[in-house]
Write a protein that holds these residues in place. Structure first.
Motif, PDB file in Angstrom:
ATOM      1  N   ILE A 323       0.867  -1.178   0.000  1.00  0.00           N
ATOM      2  CA  ILE A 323       0.000   0.000   0.000  1.00  0.00           C
ATOM      3  C   ILE A 323       0.905   1.229   0.000  1.00  0.00           C
ATOM      4  O   ILE A 323       1.799   1.351   0.846  1.00  0.00           O
ATOM      5  N   ALA A 324       0.684   2.108  -0.960  1.00  0.00           N
ATOM      6  CA  ALA A 324       1.482   3.334  -1.059  1.00  0.00           C
ATOM      7  C   ALA A 324       0.573   4.545  -1.046  1.00  0.00           C
ATOM      8  O   ALA A 324      -0.520   4.520  -1.622  1.00  0.00           O
ATOM      9  N   ARG A 325       1.019   5.611  -0.381  1.00  0.00           N
ATOM     10  CA  ARG A 325       0.322   6.893  -0.414  1.00  0.00           C
ATOM     11  C   ARG A 325       0.972   7.751  -1.502  1.00  0.00           C
ATOM     12  O   ARG A 325       2.194   7.939  -1.504  1.00  0.00           O
ATOM     13  N   LEU A 326       0.139   8.244  -2.410  1.00  0.00           N
ATOM     14  CA  LEU A 326       0.634   9.008  -3.551  1.00  0.00           C
ATOM     15  C   LEU A 326       0.280  10.487  -3.405  1.00  0.00           C
ATOM     16  O   LEU A 326      -0.745  10.829  -2.795  1.00  0.00           O
ATOM     17  N   PRO A 327       1.068  11.367  -4.010  1.00  0.00           N
ATOM     18  CA  PRO A 327       0.768  12.805  -3.948  1.00  0.00           C
ATOM     19  C   PRO A 327      -0.269  13.193  -5.008  1.00  0.00           C
ATOM     20  O   PRO A 327       0.012  13.954  -5.948  1.00  0.00           O
TER      21      PRO A 327
END
Length: 410
Positions: A323-327
């Motif tokens: 799981i990655a948080r993207l801008p």
């Protein structure tokens, strides 16, 4: 026009398949789509499994017994015993994939209106199984900034009500890759014992733990009446199309209830069981190469993601998801844009917006799930597309977007 059922209208789309029409349209335009959206491994299915079906001498493909072929159940019990799980053939009911095992659990452990506690984010289809059985999902949030570790047991205990019937975990976790520690599982089991709850343990990825030791709650003292293991060969042996899973419990009353539901579908797939029986005979060393390859892919994805400005992601210690948080302003909008309006050197990437893995409204809006199930060259190409896409996306943001969409930070 005849009306649809309410449940048919409310049932959510799959979070990892809902954008498929956009991917199909991109392919029709000649764009090469790299799939990080779904857990479909490209690891070769063991040839001995294929040979077991190809070489079978079958004159009539008959129904199998409702619980599955005894020969397979005994061999599967042997697999569980080799990894330290106290399972015998009589504890196993073979299912049509892990999905049917989950459906049986929801049908037999709950009445309509009952509640299940699930650490969030969680495998998106859990919401669908809850919807079709009238069960209320009570999410217990975990957080990217904390590595998606299990929330404090006090937070789960505070959500137990008179309608709570079970706690459901996925271990290792899909979508986060978190692996539950023995002490965490003991706390969960104690909570279930205290309130007379089931502990449902979805263990599709147990063979793929990297820095952490795998422990099944079924191995813990006092587990027999409370723990249900939900299993599948799909990921373990790169055999998603075989559709063979298992419902495993030592609770005899629960087993008999599930058996009655299993009779409604008569029997699990016959050819799939031949396939799975050959898999159960593979030596433990079979997983050495597969596990090493997934770990190398994980490390590659982490390295590439952390080189992208504004991207944040913890290190998953199991399964094959990140799981990655993207801008970005909204990960679903971004994922659709990648398929509809963007390509990098004739390629683009399909990703899963993470909001579909949450029950909390607004949660996961900036997050995506990436499945590192394709080879490393393809992963590099996908990361090139993602990096270029993030720079070109009109909705790129520098601030973090909160659950309700408010801008926070600088």
């Amino acid at each position: 026009m005849p009306k649809l059922s309410d449940r048919g209208q409310r049932l959510p789309y799959s979070p990892y398949r809902k954008l498929t029409p956009y991917a199909d349209a991109a392919k029709a335009r000649g764009v090469h789509v790299l799939h990080l959206n779904i857990g479909q491994p490209d690891i070769e299915t063991p040839p001995t499994m294929l040979a077991a079906v190809q070489q079978a001498s079958i004159r009539v493909l008959e129904y199998s017994p409702t619980a599955g072929y005894p020969s397979y159940r005994h061999k599967l019990a042997g697999y569980y015993q080799r990894i330290g799980m106290p399972v015998v053939a009589e504890d196993i009911l073979v299912t049509t994939g892990g999905s049917e095992a989950l459906l049986f659990a929801f049908m037999c452990c709950f009445n309509p209106g009952d509640e299940v506690l699930i650490p969030e984010p969680f495998y998106g289809p859990y919401l669908g199984f809850a919807e079709v059985t009238g069960v209320r999902v009570v999410p217990v949030p975990s957080y990217l900034d904390e590595g998606f570790q299990l929330p404090p047991i006090e937070e789960l205990a505070a959500r137990v009500t008179e309608r709570t019937r079970a706690i459901l975990i996925c271990n290792p976790n899909n979508p986060t890759g978190y692996v539950y520690r023995r002490d965490e599982l003991q706390q969960l089991l104690q909570l279930c014992q205290q309130h007379d709850l089931y502990l449902l343990s979805d263990e599709a990825y147990r063979e793929f733990c990297y820095e952490a030791e795998f422990v099944s709650p079924l191995q813990l003292p006092g587990a027999a009446e409370h723990v249900v293991v939900l299993d599948t060969i799909s990921k373990r042996y790169s055999a998603c199309g075989a559709r063979i899973g298992a419902f495993v419990t030592k609770n005899k009353a629960l087993y008999q209830a599930v058996f009655k539901f299993a009779q409604l579908r008569v029997s699990p797939p016959g050819l799939g069981q031949l396939f799975a029986e050959a898999a159960a005979e593979l030596p433990p060393s079979y997983f050495d190469h597969t596990k090493a390859e997934y770990r190398a892919r994980r490390d590659l994805v982490l390295r590439r993601l952390r080189a992208m400005p504004g991207v944040e992601c913890p290190t998953p210690s199991g399964a094959f998801y990140i799981i990655a948080r993207l801008p970005v302003d909204d990960s679903e909008r971004f994922a659709q844009w990648l398929l509809e309006e963007f390509n990098h050197q004739g390629k683009t990437v399909m990703i899963s917006p993470a909001a579909g893995f949450y029950a909390t409204p607004g949660a996961g809006r900036q997050e995506v799930r990436l499945a590192y199930v394709i080879n490393q060259d393809a992963i590099n190409a996908a990361m090139n597309c993602l990096a270029a896409g993030l720079l070109a996306y009109p909705g790129r943001v520098l601030q973090e977007v909160g659950y309700e969409g408010e801008r926070v930070g600088v």
